[in-house]
Write a protein that holds these residues in place. Structure first.
Motif, PDB file in Angstrom:
ATOM      1  N   MET A 194     -10.677  24.001  -2.968  1.00 20.03           N
ATOM      2  CA  MET A 194      -9.500  23.817  -2.116  1.00 20.03           C
ATOM      3  C   MET A 194      -8.326  24.662  -2.614  1.00 20.03           C
ATOM      4  N   GLU A 195      -8.137  24.683  -3.927  1.00 15.06           N
ATOM      5  CA  GLU A 195      -6.979  25.403  -4.493  1.00 15.06           C
ATOM      6  C   GLU A 195      -7.080  26.914  -4.301  1.00 15.06           C
ATOM      7  N   SER A 196      -8.281  27.394  -3.957  1.00 17.89           N
ATOM      8  CA  SER A 196      -8.461  28.830  -3.768  1.00 17.89           C
ATOM      9  C   SER A 196      -8.140  29.271  -2.335  1.00 17.89           C
ATOM     10  N   SER A 197      -7.465  28.407  -1.570  1.00 17.24           N
ATOM     11  CA  SER A 197      -7.254  28.707  -0.145  1.00 17.24           C
ATOM     12  C   SER A 197      -6.100  29.683   0.139  1.00 17.24           C
ATOM     13  N   THR A 257       6.040  27.914  -7.234  1.00 18.35           N
ATOM     14  CA  THR A 257       6.042  27.051  -8.426  1.00 18.35           C
ATOM     15  C   THR A 257       4.762  26.229  -8.507  1.00 18.35           C
ATOM     16  N   SER A 258       4.340  25.674  -7.382  1.00 19.87           N
ATOM     17  CA  SER A 258       3.148  24.816  -7.444  1.00 19.87           C
ATOM     18  C   SER A 258       1.906  25.634  -7.792  1.00 19.87           C
ATOM     19  N   MET A 259       1.810  26.862  -7.276  1.00 17.54           N
ATOM     20  CA  MET A 259       0.639  27.689  -7.583  1.00 17.54           C
ATOM     21  C   MET A 259       0.618  28.105  -9.058  1.00 17.54           C
ATOM     22  N   LYS A 260       1.833  28.318  -9.618  1.00 15.11           N
ATOM     23  CA  LYS A 260       1.907  28.641 -11.051  1.00 15.11           C
ATOM     24  C   LYS A 260       1.368  27.474 -11.870  1.00 15.11           C
ATOM     25  N   ARG A 261       1.731  26.250 -11.429  1.00 13.41           N
ATOM     26  CA  ARG A 261       1.284  25.058 -12.159  1.00 13.41           C
ATOM     27  C   ARG A 261      -0.227  24.887 -12.080  1.00 13.41           C
ATOM     28  N   VAL A 262      -0.795  25.227 -10.931  1.00 11.85           N
ATOM     29  CA  VAL A 262      -2.252  25.083 -10.769  1.00 11.85           C
ATOM     30  C   VAL A 262      -2.981  26.044 -11.713  1.00 11.85           C
ATOM     31  N   GLY A 263      -2.398  27.233 -11.906  1.00 12.08           N
ATOM     32  CA  GLY A 263      -2.980  28.203 -12.846  1.00 12.08           C
ATOM     33  C   GLY A 263      -4.148  28.968 -12.266  1.00 12.08           C
ATOM     34  N   ASN A 264      -4.936  29.578 -13.142  1.00 13.64           N
ATOM     35  CA  ASN A 264      -5.999  30.469 -12.670  1.00 13.64           C
ATOM     36  C   ASN A 264      -7.333  29.772 -12.402  1.00 13.64           C
ATOM     37  N   GLU A 265      -7.519  28.623 -13.013  1.00 11.51           N
ATOM     38  CA  GLU A 265      -8.802  27.920 -12.806  1.00 11.51           C
ATOM     39  C   GLU A 265      -8.728  27.039 -11.571  1.00 11.51           C
ATOM     40  N   PHE A 312       0.849  -1.190   0.000  1.00 13.07           N
ATOM     41  CA  PHE A 312       0.000   0.000   0.000  1.00 13.07           C
ATOM     42  C   PHE A 312       0.891   1.249   0.000  1.00 13.07           C
ATOM     43  N   ILE A 313       0.860   1.971  -1.123  1.00 12.45           N
ATOM     44  CA  ILE A 313       1.729   3.149  -1.273  1.00 12.45           C
ATOM     45  C   ILE A 313       0.875   4.387  -1.500  1.00 12.45           C
ATOM     46  N   THR A 314       1.113   5.446  -0.725  1.00  8.19           N
ATOM     47  CA  THR A 314       0.342   6.679  -0.919  1.00  8.19           C
ATOM     48  C   THR A 314       1.234   7.800  -1.452  1.00  8.19           C
ATOM     49  N   PHE A 315       0.605   8.676  -2.234  1.00 10.99           N
ATOM     50  CA  PHE A 315       1.291   9.810  -2.859  1.00 10.99           C
ATOM     51  C   PHE A 315       0.739  11.092  -2.262  1.00 10.99           C
ATOM     52  N   GLU A 316       1.625  11.935  -1.751  1.00 13.55           N
ATOM     53  CA  GLU A 316       1.182  13.141  -1.050  1.00 13.55           C
ATOM     54  C   GLU A 316       1.963  14.365  -1.519  1.00 13.55           C
ATOM     55  N   GLY A 317       1.425  15.530  -1.188  1.00 18.16           N
ATOM     56  CA  GLY A 317       2.083  16.792  -1.528  1.00 18.16           C
ATOM     57  C   GLY A 317       1.032  17.859  -1.786  1.00 18.16           C
ATOM     58  N   ALA A 318       1.471  19.109  -1.815  1.00 18.82           N
ATOM     59  CA  ALA A 318       0.527  20.210  -2.036  1.00 18.82           C
ATOM     60  C   ALA A 318       0.038  20.185  -3.486  1.00 18.82           C
ATOM     61  N   ASP A 319      -1.087  20.860  -3.735  1.00 16.21           N
ATOM     62  CA  ASP A 319      -1.615  20.935  -5.103  1.00 16.21           C
ATOM     63  C   ASP A 319      -0.518  21.445  -6.045  1.00 16.21           C
ATOM     64  N   GLY A 320      -0.457  20.858  -7.245  1.00 16.02           N
ATOM     65  CA  GLY A 320       0.521  21.311  -8.247  1.00 16.02           C
ATOM     66  C   GLY A 320       1.919  20.751  -8.044  1.00 16.02           C
ATOM     67  N   CYS A 321       2.073  19.743  -7.166  1.00 10.13           N
ATOM     68  CA  CYS A 321       3.425  19.203  -6.904  1.00 10.13           C
ATOM     69  C   CYS A 321       3.844  18.169  -7.952  1.00 10.13           C
ATOM     70  N   GLY A 322       2.906  17.733  -8.796  1.00  6.94           N
ATOM     71  CA  GLY A 322       3.243  16.793  -9.869  1.00  6.94           C
ATOM     72  C   GLY A 322       3.065  15.326  -9.499  1.00  6.94           C
ATOM     73  N   LYS A 323       2.410  15.055  -8.378  1.00  5.70           N
ATOM     74  CA  LYS A 323       2.302  13.646  -7.936  1.00  5.70           C
ATOM     75  C   LYS A 323       1.416  12.798  -8.840  1.00  5.70           C
ATOM     76  N   THR A 324       0.420  13.419  -9.485  1.00 11.76           N
ATOM     77  CA  THR A 324      -0.480  12.618 -10.325  1.00 11.76           C
ATOM     78  C   THR A 324       0.250  12.114 -11.576  1.00 11.76           C
ATOM     79  N   THR A 325       1.128  12.940 -12.135  1.00  9.17           N
ATOM     80  CA  THR A 325       1.983  12.489 -13.248  1.00  9.17           C
ATOM     81  C   THR A 325       2.836  11.322 -12.786  1.00  9.17           C
TER      82      THR A 325
END
Ligand code: TYD
Length: 203
Positions: free
Chosen positions: A153-156, A141-149, A6-19
């Motif tokens: 949660m990302e609007s926090s 950097t992570s907020m730049k990746r998230v972009g404007n849309e 069982f392996i979990t992937f964590e990090g703030a929005d835009g950290c690239g974990k889904t890739t």
């Protein structure tokens, strides 16, 4: 049959974990492993409905209500999706899990961290990841990746995400055996190679 992993992937929005989770899935499948990919919030079925509320509801969501919705989704995901897969001997890769609640609702929203940990335990029935990868990147950097849309949660805001990032780093410092921090400022391939290096010790 051998018990799975069982392996979990964590990090703030835009950290690239889904890739990275998708790259690791391909890598493991090419090596012949049976892999199950899931995510929180919203594995499937009921979880997808909870995810819709959490990310898109546009009215007021109280912080404790938000916590319980994430926990409800987790309780469902662990029981219906994760546990059966582990018992079948599969490798489960989960995009976010218990540490997201501690980092986001505990450190980010400033709810009581020990209480969140206790509630996590209740939601999972005490089951813990064998390994957690924390993808670490600076907030600019992570907020730049998230972009404007941005979703709800990302609007926090930047301060919130600084607390989330520092929360993850503190958690990893306290649990170095389970949690490994991966520098996510380098290229996608370099991050993938680092992930493989860590994973190999668990296969
Ligand atoms: P998602 O679109 O899956 O973001 P990401 O691709 O970054 O994982 O949205 C999940 C959002 O929910 C994300 O902002 C993190 C947040 N979250 C919490 O605040 N607490 C939690 O327990 C979980 C699982 C997620």
């Amino acid at each position: 049959m051998q018990k799975g992993l069982f392996i979990t992937f964590e990090g703030a929005d835009g950290c690239g974990k889904t890739t990275q989770i998708n790259l690791l899935k391909d890598y493991l499948e090419n090596k012949g492993y049976s892999v199950l990919l899931t995510r929180e919030p919203g594995g499937k079925g009921l979880g997808e409905k909870i995810r819709e509320i959490l990310l898109n509801y546009d009215g007021i969501v109280a912080d404790r209500c938000e916590s319980f919705l994430f926990l409800a989704d987790r309780a469902q995901n662990i029981e219906v999706i994760i546990k059966p897969a582990i018992e079948k001997g599969q490798i489960v890769l989960c995009d976010r899990h218990t540490d997201s609640s501690v980092a986001y609702q505990g450190y980010g929203r400033r709810l009581d961290i020990e209480q969140i940990k206790t509630l996590n335990n209740l939601a999972t029935g005490g089951m813990q990841p064998d390994l957690t990868l924390v993808f670490d990147i600076d907030v600019e950097t992570s907020m730049k990746r998230v972009g404007n849309e941005k979703d709800r949660m990302e609007s926090s805001g930047k301060e919130f995400f600084n607390r989330v990032r520092n929360g993850y780093l503190e958690l990893a410092k306290n649990e170095p055996n389970r949690m490994k921090v991966v520098d996510s400022t380098v290229s996608i391939d370099e991050i993938h190679q680092e992930v493989i290096k860590i994973i190999k010790q668990y296969l």
